[in-house]
Design a protein around this motif. Structure first.
Motif, PDB file in Angstrom:
ATOM      1  N   THR A   1       0.867  -1.170   0.000  1.00 13.29           N
ATOM      2  CA  THR A   1       0.000   0.000   0.000  1.00 13.29           C
ATOM      3  C   THR A   1       0.903   1.218   0.000  1.00 13.29           C
ATOM      4  O   THR A   1       1.470   1.582   1.026  1.00 13.29           O
ATOM      5  N   GLU A   2       1.075   1.798  -1.189  1.00 15.06           N
ATOM      6  CA  GLU A   2       2.010   2.902  -1.353  1.00 15.06           C
ATOM      7  C   GLU A   2       1.295   4.129  -1.908  1.00 15.06           C
ATOM      8  O   GLU A   2       0.365   4.006  -2.692  1.00 15.06           O
ATOM      9  N   THR A   3       1.782   5.286  -1.507  1.00 15.08           N
ATOM     10  CA  THR A   3       1.273   6.555  -2.029  1.00 15.08           C
ATOM     11  C   THR A   3       2.445   7.476  -2.267  1.00 15.08           C
ATOM     12  O   THR A   3       3.341   7.567  -1.421  1.00 15.08           O
ATOM     13  N   ARG A   4       2.434   8.129  -3.422  1.00 12.78           N
ATOM     14  CA  ARG A   4       3.420   9.173  -3.702  1.00 12.78           C
ATOM     15  C   ARG A   4       2.671  10.468  -3.966  1.00 12.78           C
ATOM     16  O   ARG A   4       1.663  10.472  -4.648  1.00 12.78           O
ATOM     17  N   SER A   5       3.198  11.541  -3.430  1.00 16.50           N
ATOM     18  CA  SER A   5       2.605  12.859  -3.672  1.00 16.50           C
ATOM     19  C   SER A   5       3.740  13.866  -3.689  1.00 16.50           C
ATOM     20  O   SER A   5       4.227  14.276  -2.631  1.00 16.50           O
ATOM     21  N   GLY A   6       4.210  14.183  -4.874  1.00 14.32           N
ATOM     22  CA  GLY A   6       5.353  15.084  -4.995  1.00 14.32           C
ATOM     23  C   GLY A   6       6.582  14.481  -4.326  1.00 14.32           C
ATOM     24  O   GLY A   6       7.016  13.383  -4.678  1.00 14.32           O
ATOM     25  N   ASP A   7       7.133  15.175  -3.351  1.00 12.96           N
ATOM     26  CA  ASP A   7       8.334  14.723  -2.634  1.00 12.96           C
ATOM     27  C   ASP A   7       8.029  13.681  -1.560  1.00 12.96           C
ATOM     28  O   ASP A   7       8.934  13.126  -0.952  1.00 12.96           O
ATOM     29  N   LEU A   8       6.757  13.431  -1.310  1.00 13.25           N
ATOM     30  CA  LEU A   8       6.338  12.552  -0.217  1.00 13.25           C
ATOM     31  C   LEU A   8       6.107  11.130  -0.715  1.00 13.25           C
ATOM     32  O   LEU A   8       5.452  10.918  -1.739  1.00 13.25           O
ATOM     33  N   TYR A   9       6.658  10.159   0.018  1.00 14.28           N
ATOM     34  CA  TYR A   9       6.411   8.746  -0.261  1.00 14.28           C
ATOM     35  C   TYR A   9       5.949   8.085   1.034  1.00 14.28           C
ATOM     36  O   TYR A   9       6.504   8.332   2.103  1.00 14.28           O
TER      37      TYR A   9
ATOM     38  N   VAL B   1       7.764   6.491   5.832  1.00 19.27           N
ATOM     39  CA  VAL B   1       7.431   7.792   5.263  1.00 19.27           C
ATOM     40  C   VAL B   1       8.757   8.450   4.909  1.00 19.27           C
ATOM     41  O   VAL B   1       9.657   8.531   5.744  1.00 19.27           O
ATOM     42  N   THR B   2       8.892   8.871   3.654  1.00 18.04           N
ATOM     43  CA  THR B   2      10.086   9.616   3.264  1.00 18.04           C
ATOM     44  C   THR B   2       9.654  10.902   2.575  1.00 18.04           C
ATOM     45  O   THR B   2       8.607  10.956   1.921  1.00 18.04           O
ATOM     46  N   ILE B   3      10.464  11.924   2.726  1.00 12.42           N
ATOM     47  CA  ILE B   3      10.275  13.183   2.017  1.00 12.42           C
ATOM     48  C   ILE B   3      11.620  13.509   1.389  1.00 12.42           C
ATOM     49  O   ILE B   3      12.638  13.562   2.088  1.00 12.42           O
ATOM     50  N   ARG B   4      11.620  13.672   0.065  1.00 14.01           N
ATOM     51  CA  ARG B   4      12.861  13.890  -0.686  1.00 14.01           C
ATOM     52  C   ARG B   4      13.891  12.817  -0.349  1.00 14.01           C
ATOM     53  O   ARG B   4      15.041  13.120  -0.055  1.00 14.01           O
ATOM     54  N   GLU B   5      13.407  11.572  -0.333  1.00 12.01           N
ATOM     55  CA  GLU B   5      14.251  10.384  -0.069  1.00 12.01           C
ATOM     56  C   GLU B   5      14.747  10.281   1.371  1.00 12.01           C
ATOM     57  O   GLU B   5      15.461   9.360   1.716  1.00 12.01           O
ATOM     58  N   GLN B   6      14.392  11.241   2.214  1.00 11.39           N
ATOM     59  CA  GLN B   6      14.839  11.229   3.616  1.00 11.39           C
ATOM     60  C   GLN B   6      13.776  10.555   4.483  1.00 11.39           C
ATOM     61  O   GLN B   6      12.633  10.993   4.509  1.00 11.39           O
ATOM     62  N   PRO B   7      14.134   9.464   5.180  1.00 11.30           N
ATOM     63  CA  PRO B   7      13.162   8.803   6.057  1.00 11.30           C
ATOM     64  C   PRO B   7      12.724   9.728   7.198  1.00 11.30           C
ATOM     65  O   PRO B   7      13.544  10.430   7.772  1.00 11.30           O
TER      66      PRO B   7
ATOM     67  N   ILE C   1      10.342  19.210   6.599  1.00 10.65           N
ATOM     68  CA  ILE C   1      11.813  19.191   6.639  1.00 10.65           C
ATOM     69  C   ILE C   1      12.419  20.337   5.835  1.00 10.65           C
ATOM     70  O   ILE C   1      13.615  20.586   5.921  1.00 10.65           O
ATOM     71  N   ALA C   2      11.583  21.017   5.038  1.00 15.60           N
ATOM     72  CA  ALA C   2      12.055  22.177   4.285  1.00 15.60           C
ATOM     73  C   ALA C   2      10.918  23.197   4.196  1.00 15.60           C
ATOM     74  O   ALA C   2       9.750  22.808   4.103  1.00 15.60           O
TER      75      ALA C   2
END
Length: 105
Positions: free
Chosen positions: A6-14, A22-28, A85-86
């Motif tokens: 069960t995966e979701t991507r939304s822009g920089d969010l995974y 949960v990662t944002i811009r590849e950062q856990p 994070i940004a």
């Protein structure tokens, strides 16, 4: 066996439910159990408003009281801080004034 995730991507969010990731811009993003449970409810039901009562019932499995609303607010506040994070990132968790929260980009 090949179980789909069960995966979701939304822009920089995974987001991945089964990996509790949960990662944002590849950062856990390190989330507590409650923060992850709140976020998973919101992200898997985009634009749906979850009231404080619903969150208490679904995440804490407890009856709703005044102090519970404060607990929900505290967890959501921590969750928002960790996700931001940004400064140019969107606020993923939106407040619905005096009702609850929703996920929206």
């Amino acid at each position: 066996m090949n179980h789909s995730l069960t995966e979701t991507r939304s822009g920089d969010l995974y987001f991945c439910l089964e990996q509790r990731l949960v990662t944002i811009r590849e950062q856990p993003i390190e989330l507590t159990v409650k923060e992850f449970e709140i976020f998973s409810l919101l992200i898997l039901n985009p634009k749906r408003v979850f009231t404080y009562e619903m969150l208490m019932d679904l995440v804490w499995h407890e009856d709703y009281t005044y102090y519970s609303r404060k607990a929900v607010n505290n967890h959501v506040s921590n969750l928002r801080r960790k996700l931001k994070i940004a400064p140019d990132l969107p606020d993923y968790v939106k407040s619905v004034y005096s009702i609850g929260y929703k996920f929206e980009i």
